[in-house]
Design a protein around this motif. Structure first.
Motif, mmCIF file in Angstrom:
data_model
loop_
_atom_site.group_PDB
_atom_site.id
_atom_site.type_symbol
_atom_site.label_atom_id
_atom_site.label_comp_id
_atom_site.label_asym_id
_atom_site.label_seq_id
_atom_site.Cartn_x
_atom_site.Cartn_y
_atom_site.Cartn_z
ATOM 1 N N VAL A 41 5.859 0.781 4.757
ATOM 2 C CA VAL A 41 4.462 0.354 4.744
ATOM 3 C C VAL A 41 4.444 -1.163 4.658
ATOM 4 N N GLY A 62 0.799 -1.226 0.000
ATOM 5 C CA GLY A 62 0.000 0.000 0.000
ATOM 6 C C GLY A 62 0.826 1.266 0.000
ATOM 7 N N THR A 83 -0.852 4.197 -1.678
ATOM 8 C CA THR A 83 -1.888 4.802 -0.845
ATOM 9 C C THR A 83 -1.270 5.792 0.132
ATOM 10 N N VAL A 84 -0.165 5.406 0.760
ATOM 11 C CA VAL A 84 0.502 6.301 1.707
ATOM 12 C C VAL A 84 1.079 7.508 0.972
ATOM 13 N N PRO A 96 -8.638 2.118 6.414
ATOM 14 C CA PRO A 96 -7.989 3.350 5.961
ATOM 15 C C PRO A 96 -7.810 4.357 7.097
ATOM 16 N N ALA A 100 1.984 -5.009 5.359
ATOM 17 C CA ALA A 100 0.687 -5.671 5.521
ATOM 18 C C ALA A 100 0.943 -7.169 5.487
ATOM 19 N N LEU A 143 -4.797 3.456 9.139
ATOM 20 C CA LEU A 143 -3.566 3.794 8.425
ATOM 21 C C LEU A 143 -3.278 5.286 8.546
ATOM 22 N N GLU A 144 -4.289 6.114 8.352
ATOM 23 C CA GLU A 144 -4.088 7.561 8.457
ATOM 24 C C GLU A 144 -3.636 7.957 9.854
ATOM 25 N N LEU A 173 4.250 1.480 9.170
ATOM 26 C CA LEU A 173 2.816 1.681 9.038
ATOM 27 C C LEU A 173 2.176 0.350 8.668
ATOM 28 N N ASP A 174 1.279 -0.147 9.517
ATOM 29 C CA ASP A 174 0.588 -1.405 9.263
ATOM 30 C C ASP A 174 -0.658 -1.121 8.436
ATOM 31 N N ASN A 175 -0.650 -1.556 7.177
ATOM 32 C CA ASN A 175 -1.762 -1.302 6.273
ATOM 33 C C ASN A 175 -2.626 -2.544 6.089
#
Length: 219
Positions: free
Chosen positions: A143, A27, A30-31, A192, A145, A195-196, A186-188
């Motif tokens: 990032v 992701g 996305t980040v 959402p 997951a 994550l933010e 960051l654990d995605n």
């Protein structure tokens, strides 16, 4: 292609670098979108490489080195990948054509950010650790997951098979090692919103600030 270069880039006065990386399907894009929404300039190494390979003189060099991969003035990326994937000698030859131009573009974009008075710039590099580029950064976000989540994402968006995704993942640095080297992880694997919240907390700890704030459109 491998990372642009592990050679130290010149430090821009007053400009700090935040590295962004992660395993396939984690992701990272996305980040990157969330960081842009927070007013940060994100420099995408892969995007710059794609732009470089649109230049006629670069296409001519690639065609000379790898006959048949440029068709009607357009690079057949799949054909080129098939030639260089797993062949260190050919990959080195390709990188010698592309990477100096990518470095030039990235430096120019950093200079523009510094001229705008920005304090931080984000370097989005998929193989950041593999290329030793973390030495150029003032902080690194990784990032991550769960593997099955990442595989499902890539299969859904790319058409690759599970086996092909796993093979690509295996050629990258293990996620555990990336997490160990990160400034923040960051654990995605969740929502959402989660994550933010992690991203904002990490930016706060690092003192990273942008110039604007607007809603993001996560991929």
């Amino acid at each position: 292609m491998s990372p642009p270069s592990s050679r130290p880039a010149p430090r821009r006065l007053g400009l700090l670098r935040l590295g962004l990386t992660g395993s396939i399907g984690a992701g990272k894009s996305t980040v990157a979108a969330l960081l842009r929404a927070r007013g940060l300039t994100v420099l995408d190494a892969d995007e710059q490489a794609r732009l470089v390979t649109l230049e006629p003189e670069v296409l001519a060099e690639i065609e000379a080195a790898f006959p048949g991969v440029v068709r009607e003035g357009v690079l057949d990326r799949a054909a080129l990948a098939g030639l260089v994937f797993g062949d260190p000698e050919r990959l080195t030859r390709l990188n010698a054509i592309v990477h100096p131009r990518v470095r030039t573009r990235m430096v120019a974009l950093e200079e523009a950010a510094a001229a705008r008075g920005e304090a931080w710039v984000v370097q989005d590099v998929p193989l950041l650790f593999e290329g030793g580029l973390e030495r150029q950064m003032d902080g690194v976000l990784v990032v991550d997951a769960p593997l099955e989540t990442r595989v499902a994402r890539v299969v859904a968006r790319s058409g690759l098979t599970r086996e092909e995704v796993l093979a690509r993942d295996a050629r990258q640095m293990p996620g555990e090692e990336k997490r160990r080297r990160a400034t923040a992880v960051l654990d995605n694997g969740g929502s959402p919103e989660a994550l933010e919240a992690q991203l904002d907390a990490a930016l706060g700890r690092l003192g990273v600030t942008g110039t604007a704030r607007e809603p993001a459109r996560p991929e």
